[in-house]
Write a protein that holds these residues in place. Structure first.
Motif, PDB file in Angstrom:
ATOM      1  N   GLY A  65       0.812  -1.211   0.000  1.00  0.00           N
ATOM      2  CA  GLY A  65       0.000   0.000   0.000  1.00  0.00           C
ATOM      3  C   GLY A  65       0.843   1.257   0.000  1.00  0.00           C
ATOM      4  O   GLY A  65       0.454   2.286  -0.569  1.00  0.00           O
ATOM      5  N   ALA A  66       2.018   1.200   0.625  1.00  0.00           N
ATOM      6  CA  ALA A  66       2.915   2.355   0.613  1.00  0.00           C
ATOM      7  C   ALA A  66       3.417   2.640  -0.800  1.00  0.00           C
ATOM      8  O   ALA A  66       3.556   3.804  -1.197  1.00  0.00           O
ATOM      9  N   VAL A  67       3.671   1.585  -1.571  1.00  0.00           N
ATOM     10  CA  VAL A  67       4.096   1.764  -2.968  1.00  0.00           C
ATOM     11  C   VAL A  67       2.962   2.387  -3.777  1.00  0.00           C
ATOM     12  O   VAL A  67       3.173   3.324  -4.558  1.00  0.00           O
ATOM     13  N   PHE A  68       1.742   1.889  -3.579  1.00  0.00           N
ATOM     14  CA  PHE A  68       0.594   2.475  -4.265  1.00  0.00           C
ATOM     15  C   PHE A  68       0.406   3.928  -3.833  1.00  0.00           C
ATOM     16  O   PHE A  68       0.049   4.784  -4.653  1.00  0.00           O
ATOM     17  N   GLY A  69       0.655   4.192  -2.553  1.00  0.00           N
ATOM     18  CA  GLY A  69       0.516   5.551  -2.047  1.00  0.00           C
ATOM     19  C   GLY A  69       1.510   6.506  -2.672  1.00  0.00           C
ATOM     20  O   GLY A  69       1.192   7.668  -2.961  1.00  0.00           O
ATOM     21  N   TRP A  70       2.726   6.026  -2.891  1.00  0.00           N
ATOM     22  CA  TRP A  70       3.739   6.850  -3.581  1.00  0.00           C
ATOM     23  C   TRP A  70       3.259   7.242  -4.971  1.00  0.00           C
ATOM     24  O   TRP A  70       3.371   8.403  -5.371  1.00  0.00           O
ATOM     25  N   LEU A  71       2.700   6.294  -5.694  1.00  0.00           N
ATOM     26  CA  LEU A  71       2.192   6.583  -7.032  1.00  0.00           C
ATOM     27  C   LEU A  71       1.059   7.608  -6.982  1.00  0.00           C
ATOM     28  O   LEU A  71       0.973   8.494  -7.828  1.00  0.00           O
ATOM     29  N   ARG A  72       0.211   7.492  -5.981  1.00  0.00           N
ATOM     30  CA  ARG A  72      -0.918   8.424  -5.846  1.00  0.00           C
ATOM     31  C   ARG A  72      -0.450   9.836  -5.523  1.00  0.00           C
ATOM     32  O   ARG A  72      -0.877  10.824  -6.148  1.00  0.00           O
ATOM     33  N   LEU A  73       0.437   9.957  -4.574  1.00  0.00           N
ATOM     34  CA  LEU A  73       0.850  11.282  -4.107  1.00  0.00           C
ATOM     35  C   LEU A  73       1.735  11.993  -5.126  1.00  0.00           C
ATOM     36  O   LEU A  73       1.580  13.184  -5.376  1.00  0.00           O
ATOM     37  N   ARG A  74       2.664  11.274  -5.721  1.00  0.00           N
ATOM     38  CA  ARG A  74       3.591  11.912  -6.659  1.00  0.00           C
ATOM     39  C   ARG A  74       2.943  12.258  -7.990  1.00  0.00           C
ATOM     40  O   ARG A  74       3.341  13.209  -8.649  1.00  0.00           O
ATOM     41  N   SER A  75       1.948  11.480  -8.379  1.00  0.00           N
ATOM     42  CA  SER A  75       1.262  11.769  -9.637  1.00  0.00           C
ATOM     43  C   SER A  75       0.106  12.737  -9.449  1.00  0.00           C
ATOM     44  O   SER A  75      -0.416  13.284 -10.415  1.00  0.00           O
ATOM     45  N   ASP A  76      -0.285  12.956  -8.184  1.00  0.00           N
ATOM     46  CA  ASP A  76      -1.454  13.768  -7.870  1.00  0.00           C
ATOM     47  C   ASP A  76      -2.702  13.196  -8.537  1.00  0.00           C
ATOM     48  O   ASP A  76      -3.603  13.925  -8.940  1.00  0.00           O
ATOM     49  N   SER A  77      -2.734  11.868  -8.635  1.00  0.00           N
ATOM     50  CA  SER A  77      -3.841  11.199  -9.309  1.00  0.00           C
ATOM     51  C   SER A  77      -4.018   9.800  -8.740  1.00  0.00           C
ATOM     52  O   SER A  77      -3.048   9.142  -8.364  1.00  0.00           O
ATOM     53  N   VAL A 114      13.788   3.907   0.686  1.00  0.00           N
ATOM     54  CA  VAL A 114      14.486   4.859  -0.195  1.00  0.00           C
ATOM     55  C   VAL A 114      13.562   6.014  -0.558  1.00  0.00           C
ATOM     56  O   VAL A 114      13.972   7.183  -0.558  1.00  0.00           O
ATOM     57  N   LEU A 115      12.308   5.711  -0.845  1.00  0.00           N
ATOM     58  CA  LEU A 115      11.345   6.755  -1.219  1.00  0.00           C
ATOM     59  C   LEU A 115      11.104   7.725  -0.061  1.00  0.00           C
ATOM     60  O   LEU A 115      10.988   8.936  -0.271  1.00  0.00           O
ATOM     61  N   ILE A 116      11.034   7.193   1.144  1.00  0.00           N
ATOM     62  CA  ILE A 116      10.845   8.065   2.312  1.00  0.00           C
ATOM     63  C   ILE A 116      12.075   8.930   2.538  1.00  0.00           C
ATOM     64  O   ILE A 116      11.970  10.144   2.772  1.00  0.00           O
ATOM     65  N   THR A 117      13.250   8.320   2.450  1.00  0.00           N
ATOM     66  CA  THR A 117      14.500   9.048   2.671  1.00  0.00           C
ATOM     67  C   THR A 117      14.680  10.181   1.671  1.00  0.00           C
ATOM     68  O   THR A 117      15.174  11.260   2.012  1.00  0.00           O
ATOM     69  N   THR A 118      14.296   9.931   0.443  1.00  0.00           N
ATOM     70  CA  THR A 118      14.446  10.939  -0.614  1.00  0.00           C
ATOM     71  C   THR A 118      13.218  11.834  -0.757  1.00  0.00           C
ATOM     72  O   THR A 118      13.097  12.571  -1.732  1.00  0.00           O
ATOM     73  N   LYS A 119      12.307  11.727   0.226  1.00  0.00           N
ATOM     74  CA  LYS A 119      11.114  12.599   0.287  1.00  0.00           C
ATOM     75  C   LYS A 119      10.245  12.484  -0.965  1.00  0.00           C
ATOM     76  O   LYS A 119       9.690  13.476  -1.447  1.00  0.00           O
ATOM     77  N   GLN A 120      10.104  11.258  -1.451  1.00  0.00           N
ATOM     78  CA  GLN A 120       9.295  11.037  -2.643  1.00  0.00           C
ATOM     79  C   GLN A 120       7.806  10.891  -2.344  1.00  0.00           C
ATOM     80  O   GLN A 120       7.008  10.700  -3.264  1.00  0.00           O
TER      81      GLN A 120
END
Length: 312
Positions: free
Chosen positions: A225-237, A287-293
């Motif tokens: 779910g965190a991976v899916f969340g990254w896609l949602r937040l970074r794409s704004d979609s 890595v995504l959290i560390t790099t503020k993604q």
């Protein structure tokens, strides 16, 4: 109770309440063997979307409802298409890489050479159809599974959107005010618990006690779910997350394609469902959290909007 807390409470009440209500025939009937299982499982996937839509339209009533749900806008186009591509490929890669890792750790019975379990399954299907042997080599059929996953990802997009519209489209951005890690953990736990009506019947973790199956489902849901969340937040979609969810479901069968015949797979330990399959996703999320993604992508301001802002 604040309006935000009320919205989340009502959302969870509807999403969880509907999922248990829909699964009731399985609990009163033959469980996962019930003829209604496929219909119930599919219908359950739409309950988070129903909950989110009710909350947005009846409680929050924002001006731009589609944006709040992550349905719109689909721009900038380059970013949107890029994250759609990631949504299509990253979950499949995570599912595939979990298999050799499980094999190395001794928890996944792999056969990456002759694909014996897949061969055995296809032979049984051919025999039931009255045919003697496969018309094409097994390696070709294995390769065709990747095409099936690509097609399946888009076929699964609509029911996957039923979940993602609620979990990542609406809920995750609401929780982000708690901080990135708490939001990811809380949304993951909620998503995992929502699966309880089916998990407690033995879905995904057959043979495991209900408490263990649900615990593992919560763990998997939090990591993936965190991976899916990254896609949602970074794409704004919400669309890349929905496509990722569809691809994830479509690729789940790879664990059978690359397994050794005659061996059982303990999904509490192996595949993306088990602890060995969480290693790579956890590293990726770290890595995504560390790099503020997980910081939501800043909206691009058009020339017209920039001029309007300076003249107002």
């Amino acid at each position: 109770m604040s309006k935000n807390a009320l919205s989340i409470f009502v959302f969870l009440l509807i999403a969880f309440g509907l999922s248990w209500l829909l699964s009731l025939p399985l609990w009163l009937g033959d469980g996962l063997a019930d003829p209604l299982f496929a219909v119930v499982a599919l219908a359950m996937m739409f309950t988070p979307a129903i909950a989110a839509i009710i909350v947005v339209f009846a409680i929050e009533r924002p001006r731009d409802k589609a944006r709040v749900l992550g349905l719109w806008p689909l721009k900038p186009a380059g970013r949107f298409i890029g994250y759609l591509a990631l949504g299509l490929t990253v979950p499949v890669a995570l599912i595939l890489v979990a298999l050799p890792i499980g094999a190395v750790l001794g928890v996944y019975p792999a056969d990456f050479v002759t694909f014996s379990a897949f061969q055995e399954m296809l032979d049984a299907q051919m025999a039931s159809a009255g045919a003697s042997e496969l018309p094409i080599p097994i390696a070709v059929l294995v390769g065709l599974q990747f095409i099936n996953v690509l097609v399946g990802a888009f076929i699964n997009l609509v029911p996957a959107l039923g979940e993602e519209l609620g979990w990542r489209g609406w809920l995750l951005p609401k929780l982000m005010r708690l901080g990135t890690v708490p939001a990811l953990l809380l949304s993951g736990v909620i998503w995992g618990l929502w699966h309880a009506p089916l998990i407690l019947l033995g879905y995904n973790y057959p043979g495991a006690p209900g408490w263990l199956g649900l615990t593992m489902m919560i763990g998997m849901s939090t990591v993936v779910g965190a991976v899916f969340g990254w896609l949602r937040l970074r794409s704004d979609s919400v669309w890349p997350a929905a496509l990722a969810h569809g691809a994830f479901n479509a690729a789940a069968g790879f664990s059978l394609v690359f397994a050794a015949a005659g061996e059982s797979i303990d999904t509490t330990q192996a595949t993306i469902l088990g602890w060995s399959g969480w290693i790579v996703p956890l590293v990726l999320v770290g890595v995504l959290i560390t790099t503020k993604q997980f910081t939501p992508a800043a909206p691009k301001v058009t020339v017209h909007e920039s001029v309007a802002a300076r003249t107002s």
